[in-house]
Scaffold this motif. Structure first.
Motif, PDB file in Angstrom:
ATOM      1  N   ALA A 265       0.828  -1.213   0.000  1.00  0.00           N
ATOM      2  CA  ALA A 265       0.000   0.000   0.000  1.00  0.00           C
ATOM      3  C   ALA A 265       0.857   1.256   0.000  1.00  0.00           C
ATOM      4  O   ALA A 265       1.941   1.300   0.597  1.00  0.00           O
ATOM      5  N   THR A 266       0.370   2.273  -0.680  1.00  0.00           N
ATOM      6  CA  THR A 266       0.995   3.597  -0.635  1.00  0.00           C
ATOM      7  C   THR A 266      -0.006   4.578  -0.036  1.00  0.00           C
ATOM      8  O   THR A 266      -1.160   4.640  -0.451  1.00  0.00           O
ATOM      9  N   PHE A 267       0.464   5.328   0.959  1.00  0.00           N
ATOM     10  CA  PHE A 267      -0.384   6.283   1.663  1.00  0.00           C
ATOM     11  C   PHE A 267       0.133   7.694   1.426  1.00  0.00           C
ATOM     12  O   PHE A 267       1.326   7.916   1.237  1.00  0.00           O
ATOM     13  N   GLU A 268      -0.809   8.652   1.480  1.00  0.00           N
ATOM     14  CA  GLU A 268      -0.433  10.057   1.456  1.00  0.00           C
ATOM     15  C   GLU A 268      -0.734  10.664   2.825  1.00  0.00           C
ATOM     16  O   GLU A 268      -1.016   9.946   3.784  1.00  0.00           O
ATOM     17  N   ASP A 269      -0.702  11.980   2.912  1.00  0.00           N
ATOM     18  CA  ASP A 269      -0.948  12.661   4.176  1.00  0.00           C
ATOM     19  C   ASP A 269      -2.278  12.218   4.776  1.00  0.00           C
ATOM     20  O   ASP A 269      -3.258  11.956   4.064  1.00  0.00           O
ATOM     21  N   LYS A 270      -2.321  12.171   6.112  1.00  0.00           N
ATOM     22  CA  LYS A 270      -3.507  11.796   6.884  1.00  0.00           C
ATOM     23  C   LYS A 270      -3.991  10.381   6.550  1.00  0.00           C
ATOM     24  O   LYS A 270      -5.171  10.065   6.670  1.00  0.00           O
ATOM     25  N   GLY A 271      -3.063   9.557   6.087  1.00  0.00           N
ATOM     26  CA  GLY A 271      -3.396   8.155   5.887  1.00  0.00           C
ATOM     27  C   GLY A 271      -4.247   7.840   4.684  1.00  0.00           C
ATOM     28  O   GLY A 271      -4.810   6.752   4.597  1.00  0.00           O
TER      29      GLY A 271
ATOM     30  N   TYR B 209      -5.535   1.125  -7.950  1.00  0.00           N
ATOM     31  CA  TYR B 209      -5.173   2.535  -7.787  1.00  0.00           C
ATOM     32  C   TYR B 209      -6.449   3.341  -7.571  1.00  0.00           C
ATOM     33  O   TYR B 209      -7.483   3.074  -8.205  1.00  0.00           O
ATOM     34  N   PHE B 210      -6.358   4.356  -6.697  1.00  0.00           N
ATOM     35  CA  PHE B 210      -7.556   5.084  -6.295  1.00  0.00           C
ATOM     36  C   PHE B 210      -7.321   6.588  -6.396  1.00  0.00           C
ATOM     37  O   PHE B 210      -6.356   7.116  -5.833  1.00  0.00           O
ATOM     38  N   TYR B 211      -8.212   7.255  -7.117  1.00  0.00           N
ATOM     39  CA  TYR B 211      -8.159   8.709  -7.208  1.00  0.00           C
ATOM     40  C   TYR B 211      -8.810   9.314  -5.966  1.00  0.00           C
ATOM     41  O   TYR B 211      -9.772   8.770  -5.417  1.00  0.00           O
ATOM     42  N   ASP B 212      -8.287  10.451  -5.544  1.00  0.00           N
ATOM     43  CA  ASP B 212      -8.863  11.153  -4.404  1.00  0.00           C
ATOM     44  C   ASP B 212     -10.039  12.012  -4.872  1.00  0.00           C
ATOM     45  O   ASP B 212     -10.241  12.218  -6.070  1.00  0.00           O
ATOM     46  N   LYS B 213     -10.817  12.505  -3.923  1.00  0.00           N
ATOM     47  CA  LYS B 213     -11.985  13.315  -4.255  1.00  0.00           C
ATOM     48  C   LYS B 213     -11.576  14.542  -5.055  1.00  0.00           C
ATOM     49  O   LYS B 213     -10.619  15.233  -4.725  1.00  0.00           O
ATOM     50  N   GLY B 214     -12.322  14.816  -6.116  1.00  0.00           N
ATOM     51  CA  GLY B 214     -12.074  15.998  -6.930  1.00  0.00           C
ATOM     52  C   GLY B 214     -11.049  15.805  -8.023  1.00  0.00           C
ATOM     53  O   GLY B 214     -10.892  16.671  -8.890  1.00  0.00           O
ATOM     54  N   GLU B 215     -10.336  14.695  -8.016  1.00  0.00           N
ATOM     55  CA  GLU B 215      -9.331  14.438  -9.047  1.00  0.00           C
ATOM     56  C   GLU B 215      -9.997  13.881 -10.308  1.00  0.00           C
ATOM     57  O   GLU B 215     -11.097  13.324 -10.266  1.00  0.00           O
TER      58      GLU B 215
END
Length: 468
Positions: free
Chosen positions: A407-413, A422-428
């Motif tokens: 798994a790859t995480f970004e800020d705030k988990g 692969y998962f896009y974040d909200k608004g992307e």
């Protein structure tokens, strides 16, 4: 919670590879662990399915009816007990909360069980069992850390005043509560930055990426003027109530108020004699939950779940008094409740079940089944679903070690990928799509781009699936 329970059942760790945590990290903000451990045993016995995940909810929901019967019978006899049990059995809140696997909903039952054990205790050693049940209740929901101390202070003072308990019995009850609370106190200290994360071979006290201590404050009281509507009608989450019927039926409200007034009048009338009354303990339970929930930033039905059994108890008390003291025949009251129950069931088991709800995205699990033929390809998700990665794990659970280390995480988990997902974040939006990959989306800009690039297209369960 479901994937954590599966991981614990099969590997002894949660999805972050923490051995038997006292508190789950879940989606960064934490989650009480008792429901997960109950589900773990169900998965071991029955396998991994929605049925097994929801089994603890319905099991403890059914036990609530037995427990309220025993408590009410002890308070006012068999007729009152049957009435109270029937109210719980047909209550919209009880039916709905017993049919989905949410951790905090266990608090209502365990607090009821603890109250019954407390008022039934006779011998000194009984209070050891009472303390164990109260201690276990702390693992049902984090708000119990506030609710139980308020309740115990009020109740113990009342029990001492009525000479129902001794200081020795209080001490015996307090020992298991204190021992069971130690891991949770350590968890609070870890997440307040006073201790490092504690990980042992047999348990973990985790450091949460997002510690939500700021959600409870006296400043929230002024903003919660709508709290009665939240608790009795609707709270902003569609899956917690059907506003047309309320949480306990709107016709219950007059009986509820009448029951509370009768309880207070009864206490005023008999307080000089220092007579013990189970109704006062139930009143303290309701007050304790209310005092806590009014300080919560977003008071919701599921956060206040422990208040509904006391509300139903006093509703039963109001109806019982109407029948016994005012001599209102029970037939019209029964008829109103039967009609309300039939109408509620018609809505809940038909219209309600056809809706799409926040956090109930079973259609995405269907999409995963449909995509099984593409398992060897990279799959990108850009969907209006909260934490879509968890649905891929629900459909195809893998070793938590394999999940976490890929798994790859970004800020705030925020999880961006694991394995070939692969998962896009909200608004992307989709940018520079990989022609070898599969894309699942519901957004028009993505659909337009992928069509322009001559991707092949399928529509399944309302999702657009693109591939070359």
């Amino acid at each position: 919670m479901a994937y954590d329970a599966w991981s614990l059942a099969n590997y002894g760790v949660d999805r972050y590879t923490n051995p038997y945590p006292v508190y789950l990290i879940n989606f960064d903000g934490g989650q009480s662990a008792l429901y997960a451990y109950c589900t773990m045993f169900c998965i071991k016995i029955f396998g991994f399915s929605l049925w097994a995940i929801r089994l603890p909810a319905v099991f403890f929901g059914c036990l609530s009816m037995i427990c309220i019967y025993l408590l009410a019978k002890k308070a006012k006899g068999k007729s009152f007990a049957i009435l109270a049990m029937l109210l719980v059995a047909i209550c919209p809140w009880e039916i709905m909360q017993s049919r989905f696997g949410l951790d905090c909903n266990l608090m209502g039952f365990f607090m009821l069980l603890a109250i019954y054990a407390l008022v039934s205790a006779k011998k000194t050693w009984h209070y050891l069992i009472v303390g164990v049940i109260f201690g276990i209740t702390l693992y049902t929901y984090i708000l119990s850390y506030i609710i139980l101390p308020i309740f115990l202070c009020l109740t113990i003072a009342y029990l001492l005043w009525t000479k129902k308990i001794t200081w020795k019995q209080i001490l015996i009850m307090g020992i298991p509560i204190a021992l069971l609370a130690i891991p949770l106190v350590l968890m609070l200290l870890v997440n307040m930055g006073l201790l490092p994360e504690i990980q042992l071979s047999f348990t973990t006290i985790p450091k949460l990426p997002l510690f939500r201590q700021g959600e409870i404050s006296f400043r929230n009281i002024m903003e919660n003027s709508h709290i009665l509507e939240n608790l009795l009608s609707k709270d902003g989450f569609e899956f917690t109530s059907i506003p047309e019927y309320g949480t306990i039926y709107y016709l219950s409200i007059p009986f509820l108020l009448f029951g509370i007034i009768l309880q207070i009048k009864q206490w005023i009338k008999t307080h000089k004699e220092k007579q013990f009354d189970i109704g006062m303990v139930m009143l303290f339970a309701g007050i304790s939950v209310f005092l806590c929930i009014i300080c919560v930033k977003t008071p919701t039905i599921y956060k206040a779940n422990a208040i509904y059994i006391p509300l139903l108890y006093f509703t039963a008390m109001g109806i019982y008094a109407c029948i016994r003291q005012i001599h209102i025949t029970i037939l019209p009251i029964m008829l109103m409740y039967i009609i309300s129950f039939i109408l509620f069931c018609n809505s809940y088991f038909s219209i309600f079940g056809e809706k799409d709800f926040y956090c109930f995205n079973d259609d995405l699990i269907s999409v995963m089944e449909h995509l099984e033929k593409y398992e060897d390809k990279e799959i990108y998700f850009n969907v209006p679903v909260e934490k879509p990665y968890i649905y891929t794990l629900l459909y195809h659970p893998i070793s938590p070690y394999e999940f976490y280390h890929s798994a790859t995480f970004e800020d705030k988990g925020v999880l961006r990928s694991y394995k070939n997902y692969y998962f896009y974040d909200k608004g992307e939006t989709v940018q520079n799509p990989n022609e070898e990959a599969i894309y699942i989306t519901k957004f028009k800009q993505d659909v337009d781009l992928l069509r322009q690039m001559n991707f092949k297209e399928e529509i399944y369960e309302g999702y657009f699936i693109f591939y070359q």
